[in-house]
Design a protein around this motif. Sequence first.
Motif, PDB file in Angstrom:
ATOM      1  N   UNK A  17      30.317  35.413 -11.108  1.00 15.91           N
ATOM      2  CA  UNK A  17      30.061  36.831 -11.353  1.00 15.91           C
ATOM      3  C   UNK A  17      31.145  37.392 -12.269  1.00 15.91           C
ATOM      4  N   UNK A  18      30.759  38.338 -13.134  1.00 19.26           N
ATOM      5  CA  UNK A  18      31.730  38.886 -14.081  1.00 19.26           C
ATOM      6  C   UNK A  18      32.780  39.710 -13.342  1.00 19.26           C
ATOM      7  N   UNK A  19      33.987  39.824 -13.900  1.00 20.21           N
ATOM      8  CA  UNK A  19      35.054  40.557 -13.221  1.00 20.21           C
ATOM      9  C   UNK A  19      34.766  42.043 -13.032  1.00 20.21           C
ATOM     10  N   UNK A  20      33.933  42.646 -13.906  1.00 13.38           N
ATOM     11  CA  UNK A  20      33.646  44.078 -13.738  1.00 13.38           C
ATOM     12  C   UNK A  20      32.557  44.301 -12.702  1.00 13.38           C
ATOM     13  N   UNK A  21      32.946  44.179 -11.434  1.00 15.34           N
ATOM     14  CA  UNK A  21      31.952  44.240 -10.373  1.00 15.34           C
ATOM     15  C   UNK A  21      31.617  45.680  -9.997  1.00 15.34           C
ATOM     16  N   UNK A  22      30.466  45.856  -9.398  1.00 18.85           N
ATOM     17  CA  UNK A  22      29.972  47.161  -8.946  1.00 18.85           C
ATOM     18  C   UNK A  22      30.767  47.615  -7.722  1.00 18.85           C
ATOM     19  N   UNK A  23      30.751  48.949  -7.453  1.00 18.64           N
ATOM     20  CA  UNK A  23      31.453  49.443  -6.260  1.00 18.64           C
ATOM     21  C   UNK A  23      30.933  48.844  -4.949  1.00 18.64           C
ATOM     22  N   UNK A  26      32.055  44.405  -2.833  1.00 17.52           N
ATOM     23  CA  UNK A  26      32.727  43.899  -1.629  1.00 17.52           C
ATOM     24  C   UNK A  26      31.858  44.003  -0.382  1.00 17.52           C
ATOM     25  N   UNK A  27      31.137  45.108  -0.216  1.00 13.89           N
ATOM     26  CA  UNK A  27      30.276  45.220   0.966  1.00 13.89           C
ATOM     27  C   UNK A  27      29.270  44.072   1.007  1.00 13.89           C
ATOM     28  N   UNK A  28      28.715  43.746  -0.161  1.00 13.75           N
ATOM     29  CA  UNK A  28      27.708  42.677  -0.260  1.00 13.75           C
ATOM     30  C   UNK A  28      28.350  41.295  -0.076  1.00 13.75           C
ATOM     31  N   UNK A  29      29.441  41.052  -0.797  1.00 10.67           N
ATOM     32  CA  UNK A  29      30.049  39.715  -0.785  1.00 10.67           C
ATOM     33  C   UNK A  29      30.758  39.385   0.529  1.00 10.67           C
ATOM     34  N   UNK A  81      41.373  36.914 -13.335  1.00  9.10           N
ATOM     35  CA  UNK A  81      40.469  38.016 -12.996  1.00  9.10           C
ATOM     36  C   UNK A  81      40.148  37.935 -11.512  1.00  9.10           C
ATOM     37  N   UNK A  82      40.472  39.006 -10.782  1.00  9.29           N
ATOM     38  CA  UNK A  82      40.228  39.019  -9.332  1.00  9.29           C
ATOM     39  C   UNK A  82      39.579  40.335  -8.904  1.00  9.29           C
ATOM     40  N   UNK A  83      38.968  40.300  -7.726  1.00  9.90           N
ATOM     41  CA  UNK A  83      38.491  41.524  -7.079  1.00  9.90           C
ATOM     42  C   UNK A  83      39.080  41.575  -5.684  1.00  9.90           C
ATOM     43  N   UNK A  84      39.722  42.696  -5.362  1.00 10.34           N
ATOM     44  CA  UNK A  84      40.305  42.867  -4.036  1.00 10.34           C
ATOM     45  C   UNK A  84      39.401  43.754  -3.188  1.00 10.34           C
ATOM     46  N   UNK A  85      39.113  43.257  -1.992  1.00 13.35           N
ATOM     47  CA  UNK A  85      38.285  43.996  -1.040  1.00 13.35           C
ATOM     48  C   UNK A  85      39.176  44.467   0.102  1.00 13.35           C
ATOM     49  N   UNK A  86      39.132  45.751   0.366  1.00 11.41           N
ATOM     50  CA  UNK A  86      39.983  46.332   1.408  1.00 11.41           C
ATOM     51  C   UNK A  86      39.112  47.188   2.324  1.00 11.41           C
ATOM     52  N   UNK A 100      36.239  48.305  -3.468  1.00  5.84           N
ATOM     53  CA  UNK A 100      36.199  47.195  -4.423  1.00  5.84           C
ATOM     54  C   UNK A 100      37.123  47.531  -5.584  1.00  5.84           C
ATOM     55  N   UNK A 101      38.148  46.710  -5.821  1.00  5.17           N
ATOM     56  CA  UNK A 101      39.096  46.969  -6.907  1.00  5.17           C
ATOM     57  C   UNK A 101      39.252  45.740  -7.784  1.00  5.17           C
ATOM     58  N   UNK A 102      38.896  45.876  -9.061  1.00  2.96           N
ATOM     59  CA  UNK A 102      39.059  44.760  -9.997  1.00  2.96           C
ATOM     60  C   UNK A 102      40.446  44.795 -10.596  1.00  2.96           C
ATOM     61  N   UNK A 103      41.035  43.610 -10.803  1.00  2.00           N
ATOM     62  CA  UNK A 103      42.281  43.600 -11.566  1.00  2.00           C
ATOM     63  C   UNK A 103      42.544  42.231 -12.164  1.00  2.00           C
ATOM     64  N   UNK A 104      43.595  42.175 -12.937  1.00  2.00           N
ATOM     65  CA  UNK A 104      44.054  40.909 -13.510  1.00  2.00           C
ATOM     66  C   UNK A 104      45.481  40.742 -13.051  1.00  2.00           C
ATOM     67  N   UNK A 105      45.707  39.728 -12.181  1.00  2.34           N
ATOM     68  CA  UNK A 105      47.040  39.533 -11.604  1.00  2.34           C
ATOM     69  C   UNK A 105      47.344  38.052 -11.487  1.00  2.34           C
ATOM     70  N   UNK A 106      48.623  37.769 -11.244  1.00  2.75           N
ATOM     71  CA  UNK A 106      49.017  36.419 -10.847  1.00  2.75           C
ATOM     72  C   UNK A 106      48.598  36.263  -9.389  1.00  2.75           C
TER      73      UNK A 106
END
Length: 125
Positions: A17-23, A26-29, A81-86, A100-106
């Motif tokens: 899935x592309x990094x620009x995920x929908x809001x 996270x609920x779905x995944x 490219x990551x997505x953080x779910x909180x 759902x928060x997208x970011x680019x991190x180590x």
Amino acid sequence: RKPSAEEFKRQHMDPDSPPNSRPTYCNRMMRRQGMTKGSCKRVNTFVHESWATVKAICSQRQMTCKTTRRNNCHKSSSTLHITECRLKGSSKYPNCDYTTTDSQKHIIIACDGNPYVPVHFDASE
Ligand code: UM3
């Protein structure tokens, strides 16, 4: 039960899935990947990179894991490219509601076994 690469893949890998995920990502995944059974997992990171890219981190910089204090953690030399779910504070099981928060991190992951592969997600920075 010992953490395994299969568990890591289920909880943390989403290469397709592309990094620009929908809001609603996270609920779905979080539900689809089995992290809302019995209780809502509070924090979980998905990585939108290939397994080859993530596996390669096991040969990158070694460090102490923040969560286990073991010395088998490795920090990615590049950002990924990551997505953080909180879990939202207002969320009530069984309705696990996430931001759902997208970011680019180590990322920092623990590796184990022979072959030496990712088994646990430690942190991102
Ligand atoms: N966790 C993430 N991302 C973070 C921090 C923690 O996914 O930025 C997850 C990974 C751990 C759990 O589950 O929180 C407890 O630290 P795991 O060992 O199954 O990967």
